[in-house]
Scaffold this motif. Sequence first.
Motif, short mmCIF file in Angstrom:
data_model
loop_
_atom_site.label_atom_id
_atom_site.label_comp_id
_atom_site.label_asym_id
_atom_site.label_seq_id
_atom_site.Cartn_x
_atom_site.Cartn_y
_atom_site.Cartn_z
N SER A 33 2.37 8.27 11.08
CA SER A 33 1.63 9.21 10.21
C SER A 33 2.20 10.62 10.33
CB SER A 33 0.13 9.18 10.52
OG SER A 33 -0.12 9.65 11.83
N LEU B 111 -6.35 1.85 7.89
CA LEU B 111 -4.96 1.39 7.83
C LEU B 111 -4.34 1.64 9.19
CD1 LEU B 111 -2.48 0.33 6.26
CD2 LEU B 111 -2.02 2.73 5.62
N ALA C 95 0.87 -1.18 0.00
CA ALA C 95 0.00 0.00 0.00
C ALA C 95 0.91 1.22 0.00
CB ALA C 95 -0.90 0.01 1.23
N LEU D 31 -4.36 -3.45 6.77
CA LEU D 31 -5.42 -2.75 6.05
C LEU D 31 -6.73 -3.48 6.27
CD1 LEU D 31 -6.13 -0.41 4.12
CD2 LEU D 31 -5.76 -2.02 2.23
N LEU E 18 1.04 5.38 0.62
CA LEU E 18 0.42 6.62 1.07
C LEU E 18 1.11 7.77 0.36
CD1 LEU E 18 0.01 5.92 4.89
CD2 LEU E 18 -1.83 6.20 3.20
N LEU F 32 -4.43 7.00 -0.41
CA LEU F 32 -3.92 5.63 -0.32
C LEU F 32 -4.03 4.99 -1.69
CD1 LEU F 32 -3.07 3.06 1.41
CD2 LEU F 32 -5.52 2.53 1.39
N ILE G 281 -10.06 5.80 5.83
CA ILE G 281 -9.94 6.07 4.39
C ILE G 281 -11.23 5.70 3.66
CG2 ILE G 281 -8.60 5.47 2.32
CD1 ILE G 281 -6.37 4.52 4.42
N GLY H 104 -9.99 6.05 -1.67
CA GLY H 104 -8.59 6.11 -1.24
C GLY H 104 -8.21 7.41 -0.55
N VAL I 261 -7.82 9.91 2.43
CA VAL I 261 -7.74 9.87 3.89
C VAL I 261 -8.77 10.85 4.45
CG1 VAL I 261 -6.28 10.35 5.89
CG2 VAL I 261 -5.31 9.21 3.86
N HIS J 245 -3.83 1.32 -3.40
CA HIS J 245 -3.87 -0.12 -3.14
C HIS J 245 -4.83 -0.73 -4.15
CE1 HIS J 245 -4.98 -3.88 -1.07
NE2 HIS J 245 -3.75 -3.80 -0.59
#
Length: 164
Positions: free
Chosen positions: A143, A136, A41, A80, A43, A154, A105, A109, A111, A156
């Motif tokens: 973070s 996540l 994944a 996740l 960020l 994100l 999230i 995707g 945040v 993924h």
Amino acid sequence: MTALSLESPSPVLAATKLCGLALAAVIAFLPLAACSDETKAVLHTATGNYTFNVEVVDTDATRAKGLMFRQELPKDDGMLFDFLTERNTSFWMQNTFIPLDMVFIGDDGIVKTIHVNARPQDPTPIPSEVPVRFVLEIPGGRSVEIGLKPGDRLEHPRVGSKAR
């Protein structure tokens, strides 16, 4: 003779064409293979792109256990949680021995909210505050280290996809 014909006066030339076609096919499909790796994944933040090795959990049983009883979590690892549809959710830290950041999230995707440094063993609920599809969990404080903010993204394979 067509561009894809392997007919050739020379067997060496025919073999070279065949190898070239095979190589082209491999190169063409490499990006698809990289995008389908559910253990990675990324960020995307204003300070850069950060790749995490993730475990995906998407059943009631695996989501309920989460990272409970783990003694450590490397700085670029995480879990996740995929709820398969957007919903309000809440987490707690009972039986969790390491501090965690919880990144809430949306299906797209983006945040939505971040809870930094959830305290180990704390049974206090930590709500998403808004409907989310994914959460996540990463090591506590990570973070902040990467400059993650609401509105970041994100990447993924499951993001933006239908529930699996």
